[in-house]
Design a protein around this motif. Structure first.
Motif, mmCIF file in Angstrom:
data_model
loop_
_atom_site.group_PDB
_atom_site.id
_atom_site.type_symbol
_atom_site.label_atom_id
_atom_site.label_comp_id
_atom_site.label_asym_id
_atom_site.label_seq_id
_atom_site.Cartn_x
_atom_site.Cartn_y
_atom_site.Cartn_z
ATOM 1 N N GLY A 1 53.127 49.600 58.229
ATOM 2 C CA GLY A 1 52.578 48.158 57.341
ATOM 3 C C GLY A 1 52.666 48.600 56.513
ATOM 4 O O GLY A 1 51.568 49.526 55.533
ATOM 5 N N LEU A 2 52.442 47.222 55.380
ATOM 6 C CA LEU A 2 52.478 47.321 53.981
ATOM 7 C C LEU A 2 51.709 45.407 53.586
ATOM 8 O O LEU A 2 52.028 44.565 54.309
ATOM 9 C CB LEU A 2 53.970 47.353 52.836
ATOM 10 C CG LEU A 2 53.707 46.633 51.672
ATOM 11 C CD1 LEU A 2 52.907 48.290 51.145
ATOM 12 C CD2 LEU A 2 54.975 47.349 51.076
ATOM 13 N N GLY A 3 50.802 45.712 53.294
ATOM 14 C CA GLY A 3 50.216 44.328 53.353
ATOM 15 C C GLY A 3 49.302 44.369 51.564
ATOM 16 O O GLY A 3 48.879 45.152 51.415
ATOM 17 N N TYR A 4 48.327 43.122 51.974
ATOM 18 C CA TYR A 4 47.281 42.789 51.211
ATOM 19 C C TYR A 4 45.956 41.829 51.402
ATOM 20 O O TYR A 4 46.207 42.095 52.920
ATOM 21 C CB TYR A 4 47.915 41.950 49.604
ATOM 22 C CG TYR A 4 47.056 41.612 48.485
ATOM 23 C CD1 TYR A 4 47.109 42.618 47.671
ATOM 24 C CD2 TYR A 4 45.644 41.121 48.086
ATOM 25 C CE1 TYR A 4 47.200 42.388 46.526
ATOM 26 C CE2 TYR A 4 45.244 40.893 47.625
ATOM 27 C CZ TYR A 4 45.784 41.539 46.419
ATOM 28 O OH TYR A 4 45.212 41.462 44.796
ATOM 29 N N THR A 5 44.850 43.240 51.201
ATOM 30 C CA THR A 5 43.760 42.951 52.145
ATOM 31 C C THR A 5 42.321 42.427 50.936
ATOM 32 O O THR A 5 42.782 42.309 49.911
ATOM 33 C CB THR A 5 43.172 44.528 52.288
ATOM 34 O OG1 THR A 5 44.500 44.762 53.594
ATOM 35 C CG2 THR A 5 41.799 44.268 53.456
ATOM 36 N N PHE A 6 42.026 41.384 51.918
ATOM 37 C CA PHE A 6 40.639 41.463 51.029
ATOM 38 C C PHE A 6 39.469 40.899 52.225
ATOM 39 O O PHE A 6 39.366 41.676 53.470
ATOM 40 C CB PHE A 6 40.397 38.919 51.333
ATOM 41 C CG PHE A 6 42.207 38.765 50.395
ATOM 42 C CD1 PHE A 6 42.038 38.315 48.885
ATOM 43 C CD2 PHE A 6 43.070 37.993 51.803
ATOM 44 C CE1 PHE A 6 42.774 37.550 49.059
ATOM 45 C CE2 PHE A 6 44.190 37.816 50.502
ATOM 46 C CZ PHE A 6 44.083 37.459 49.657
ATOM 47 N N MET A 7 38.228 41.652 51.445
ATOM 48 C CA MET A 7 37.025 42.331 51.260
ATOM 49 C C MET A 7 36.149 41.465 51.068
ATOM 50 O O MET A 7 36.148 41.380 49.685
ATOM 51 C CB MET A 7 37.148 43.906 51.917
ATOM 52 C CG MET A 7 38.132 44.743 52.198
ATOM 53 S SD MET A 7 38.659 46.405 52.181
ATOM 54 C CE MET A 7 38.251 46.586 50.542
ATOM 55 N N THR A 8 34.933 41.531 51.832
ATOM 56 C CA THR A 8 33.480 40.861 51.285
ATOM 57 C C THR A 8 32.466 42.173 50.998
ATOM 58 O O THR A 8 32.475 42.671 52.884
ATOM 59 C CB THR A 8 33.351 39.490 52.007
ATOM 60 O OG1 THR A 8 34.357 38.773 51.564
ATOM 61 C CG2 THR A 8 32.123 39.162 51.040
ATOM 62 N N PHE A 9 31.591 42.451 50.772
ATOM 63 C CA PHE A 9 30.802 43.237 50.385
ATOM 64 C C PHE A 9 29.928 42.798 50.276
ATOM 65 O O PHE A 9 29.577 41.927 49.189
ATOM 66 C CB PHE A 9 31.046 44.475 49.882
ATOM 67 C CG PHE A 9 31.798 45.414 49.428
ATOM 68 C CD1 PHE A 9 32.406 46.287 50.611
ATOM 69 C CD2 PHE A 9 33.782 44.696 48.889
ATOM 70 C CE1 PHE A 9 33.250 47.158 50.812
ATOM 71 C CE2 PHE A 9 34.405 45.774 48.927
ATOM 72 C CZ PHE A 9 34.010 46.295 49.907
ATOM 73 N N LYS A 10 28.206 42.994 51.238
ATOM 74 C CA LYS A 10 27.047 42.433 50.902
ATOM 75 C C LYS A 10 26.004 43.401 51.408
ATOM 76 O O LYS A 10 25.952 44.190 52.405
ATOM 77 C CB LYS A 10 27.231 41.322 52.300
ATOM 78 C CG LYS A 10 25.985 40.445 51.981
ATOM 79 C CD LYS A 10 25.959 39.141 52.612
ATOM 80 C CE LYS A 10 24.295 38.661 52.984
ATOM 81 N NZ LYS A 10 24.687 37.342 53.750
ATOM 82 N N ALA A 11 25.740 43.614 49.924
ATOM 83 C CA ALA A 11 24.214 44.657 50.245
ATOM 84 C C ALA A 11 22.777 43.691 49.943
ATOM 85 O O ALA A 11 22.536 42.571 49.393
ATOM 86 C CB ALA A 11 23.969 45.885 49.189
ATOM 87 N N SER A 12 21.853 44.073 50.429
ATOM 88 C CA SER A 12 20.300 44.275 49.398
ATOM 89 C C SER A 12 19.434 44.997 49.745
ATOM 90 O O SER A 12 19.935 46.202 49.796
ATOM 91 C CB SER A 12 20.204 42.878 50.593
ATOM 92 O OG SER A 12 19.905 44.249 52.250
ATOM 93 N N GLY A 13 19.077 44.828 48.800
ATOM 94 C CA GLY A 13 17.844 45.360 48.241
ATOM 95 C C GLY A 13 18.808 47.173 46.525
ATOM 96 O O GLY A 13 17.939 47.442 46.677
ATOM 97 N N ILE A 14 19.548 46.161 46.474
ATOM 98 C CA ILE A 14 20.400 47.327 46.119
ATOM 99 C C ILE A 14 19.948 46.970 43.809
ATOM 100 O O ILE A 14 20.464 47.911 42.857
ATOM 101 C CB ILE A 14 21.819 47.648 45.799
ATOM 102 C CG1 ILE A 14 22.535 46.364 45.813
ATOM 103 C CG2 ILE A 14 21.965 48.223 46.872
ATOM 104 C CD1 ILE A 14 24.038 45.977 45.884
ATOM 105 N N ASP A 15 20.134 45.171 43.414
ATOM 106 C CA ASP A 15 19.432 45.122 42.129
ATOM 107 C C ASP A 15 18.738 45.706 41.238
ATOM 108 O O ASP A 15 17.634 45.117 41.425
ATOM 109 C CB ASP A 15 20.234 43.958 42.388
ATOM 110 C CG ASP A 15 20.696 43.314 40.897
ATOM 111 O OD1 ASP A 15 20.158 43.987 40.061
ATOM 112 O OD2 ASP A 15 20.583 41.866 40.729
ATOM 113 N N SER A 16 18.449 47.015 40.723
ATOM 114 C CA SER A 16 17.112 47.286 40.638
ATOM 115 C C SER A 16 16.822 46.141 39.072
ATOM 116 O O SER A 16 15.763 46.908 38.440
ATOM 117 C CB SER A 16 17.011 48.874 39.993
ATOM 118 O OG SER A 16 18.288 49.327 39.006
#
Length: 90
Positions: free
Chosen positions: A9-24
């Motif tokens: 297969g060949l395609g295009y992927t959209f991903m969303t990342f969510k993280a907490s407590g990482i912005d120092s």
């Protein structure tokens, strides 16, 4: 050997990342989310256990772009996913 089937297969992927407590740099910010997208190439092998039940192994390679704050190195731009599972045909 007719119980084995492969796919590519060949395609295009959209991903969303969510993280907490990482912005120092901003302690008041407790979570952050980011969206990335890129080209997806996948290879799969399927084994038919019965007419309805099958086992599948799939490998996905995703090449994403990064923004200015993230170094453009292989570790940050290449995503490798191995999926192993069972499926049922309706």
């Amino acid at each position: 050997m007719n119980k084995f089937h492969s796919s590519l297969g060949l395609g295009y992927t959209f991903m969303t990342f969510k993280a907490s407590g990482i912005d120092s740099s901003n302690p008041d910010t407790s979570s952050s989310s980011q969206a990335e997208s890129g080209i997806n190439l996948n290879l799969a092998m399927v084994y038919g256990i019965s007419d309805k039940l099958f086992a599948q192994v799939q490998y996905d390679f995703i090449k994403i772009g990064v923004d200015n704050k993230v170094p453009d190195i292989t570790y940050n731009t290449n995503i490798n996913i191995l999926k192993i599972g069972l499926g049922y045909r309706l």
